[in-house]
Write a protein that holds these residues in place. Structure first.
Motif, short mmCIF file in Angstrom:
data_model
loop_
_atom_site.label_atom_id
_atom_site.label_comp_id
_atom_site.label_asym_id
_atom_site.label_seq_id
_atom_site.Cartn_x
_atom_site.Cartn_y
_atom_site.Cartn_z
N LEU A 65 -6.61 -7.27 5.53
CA LEU A 65 -6.94 -6.35 4.45
C LEU A 65 -7.24 -5.02 5.12
O LEU A 65 -8.10 -4.93 6.00
CB LEU A 65 -8.16 -6.83 3.66
CG LEU A 65 -8.81 -5.83 2.71
CD1 LEU A 65 -7.84 -5.40 1.61
CD2 LEU A 65 -10.07 -6.41 2.12
N ASP A 66 -6.50 -3.99 4.75
CA ASP A 66 -6.69 -2.67 5.33
C ASP A 66 -6.95 -1.69 4.19
O ASP A 66 -6.09 -1.50 3.32
CB ASP A 66 -5.45 -2.25 6.12
CG ASP A 66 -5.60 -0.88 6.75
OD1 ASP A 66 -6.73 -0.51 7.13
OD2 ASP A 66 -4.58 -0.17 6.86
N ILE A 67 -8.13 -1.11 4.19
CA ILE A 67 -8.47 -0.11 3.20
C ILE A 67 -8.19 1.25 3.82
O ILE A 67 -8.93 1.71 4.70
CB ILE A 67 -9.94 -0.25 2.74
CG1 ILE A 67 -10.14 -1.64 2.14
CG2 ILE A 67 -10.29 0.86 1.74
CD1 ILE A 67 -11.56 -1.98 1.81
N ALA A 68 -7.10 1.87 3.41
CA ALA A 68 -6.66 3.12 4.00
C ALA A 68 -7.42 4.33 3.45
O ALA A 68 -7.58 5.32 4.14
CB ALA A 68 -5.15 3.31 3.75
N ALA A 73 -4.99 0.50 -0.48
CA ALA A 73 -5.25 -0.62 0.43
C ALA A 73 -3.99 -1.47 0.56
O ALA A 73 -3.11 -1.43 -0.31
CB ALA A 73 -6.40 -1.48 -0.08
N THR A 74 -3.92 -2.23 1.64
CA THR A 74 -2.84 -3.19 1.82
C THR A 74 -3.43 -4.55 2.16
O THR A 74 -4.47 -4.64 2.81
CB THR A 74 -1.85 -2.78 2.93
OG1 THR A 74 -2.56 -2.64 4.16
CG2 THR A 74 -1.14 -1.48 2.59
N VAL A 75 -2.75 -5.58 1.69
CA VAL A 75 -3.16 -6.96 1.96
C VAL A 75 -1.94 -7.72 2.45
O VAL A 75 -0.85 -7.60 1.87
CB VAL A 75 -3.71 -7.65 0.68
CG1 VAL A 75 -3.97 -9.13 0.92
CG2 VAL A 75 -4.95 -6.95 0.20
N ARG A 76 -2.12 -8.49 3.50
CA ARG A 76 -1.09 -9.44 3.94
C ARG A 76 -1.65 -10.82 3.66
O ARG A 76 -2.72 -11.19 4.15
CB ARG A 76 -0.77 -9.29 5.42
CG ARG A 76 0.30 -10.26 5.85
CD ARG A 76 0.74 -10.02 7.27
NE ARG A 76 1.55 -11.15 7.69
CZ ARG A 76 1.58 -11.61 8.91
NH1 ARG A 76 0.88 -11.03 9.86
NH2 ARG A 76 2.32 -12.65 9.20
N ILE A 93 -3.52 -0.02 -5.34
CA ILE A 93 -4.09 1.29 -5.63
C ILE A 93 -5.32 1.10 -6.51
O ILE A 93 -5.44 0.10 -7.22
CB ILE A 93 -3.08 2.23 -6.32
CG1 ILE A 93 -2.59 1.63 -7.65
CG2 ILE A 93 -1.93 2.56 -5.39
CD1 ILE A 93 -1.77 2.61 -8.49
N ARG A 94 -6.22 2.05 -6.42
CA ARG A 94 -7.41 2.00 -7.25
C ARG A 94 -7.33 3.10 -8.29
O ARG A 94 -7.17 4.27 -7.97
CB ARG A 94 -8.66 2.19 -6.40
CG ARG A 94 -9.93 1.98 -7.17
CD ARG A 94 -11.11 2.05 -6.28
NE ARG A 94 -12.30 1.72 -7.03
CZ ARG A 94 -13.50 1.67 -6.52
NH1 ARG A 94 -13.67 1.94 -5.24
NH2 ARG A 94 -14.52 1.37 -7.26
#
Length: 114
Positions: A65-68, A73-76, A93-94
């Motif tokens: 989980l990467d909160i850019a 954010a991206t989740v694998r 996206i938020r």
């Protein structure tokens, strides 16, 4: 997580809560490029037999989980179901309504393959 639950139960109503209405479903499995709207993707979900109906016990996990930023954010994630091992790359996206998947790109291999 609603995402895993919705997939396991083939429940488009649950999945529609985690996908943004403008999201895309993308893959290139077996060399065939697919790029669907979320509406088209959820229709596919409705047409398939839910893994829960076959008493499958899926393995599922969030690999990263990467909160850019505060809005990206991206989740694998990985999940095993329907005789396949899936790797999903989700872009979130938020918005004022909260976090939602805006893009799902994935790959799978058949169980037993490397």
């Amino acid at each position: 997580m609603c995402y895993f639950y919705g997939l396991y139960h083939a429940d488009s109503k649950v999945l529609s809560k985690v996908f943004h209405p403008d999201s895309r479903y993308i893959n290139c499995v077996s060399g065939r490029y697919v790029n669907l709207s979320v509406k088209e993707y959820l229709q596919l979900v409705d047409e398939r037999v839910a893994p829960v109906e076959n008493s499958e016990q899926p393995e599922r996990s969030i690999i990263s989980l990467d909160i850019a930023s505060p809005t990206l954010a991206t989740v694998r994630a990985e999940m095993s179901m329907m005789g396949r091992r899936y790797t999903d790359c989700l872009t979130l996206i938020r918005t004022t309504a909260g976090w939602a998947i805006i893009a799902k790109a994935f790959h799978y291999i058949n169980e037993g393959e490397q």
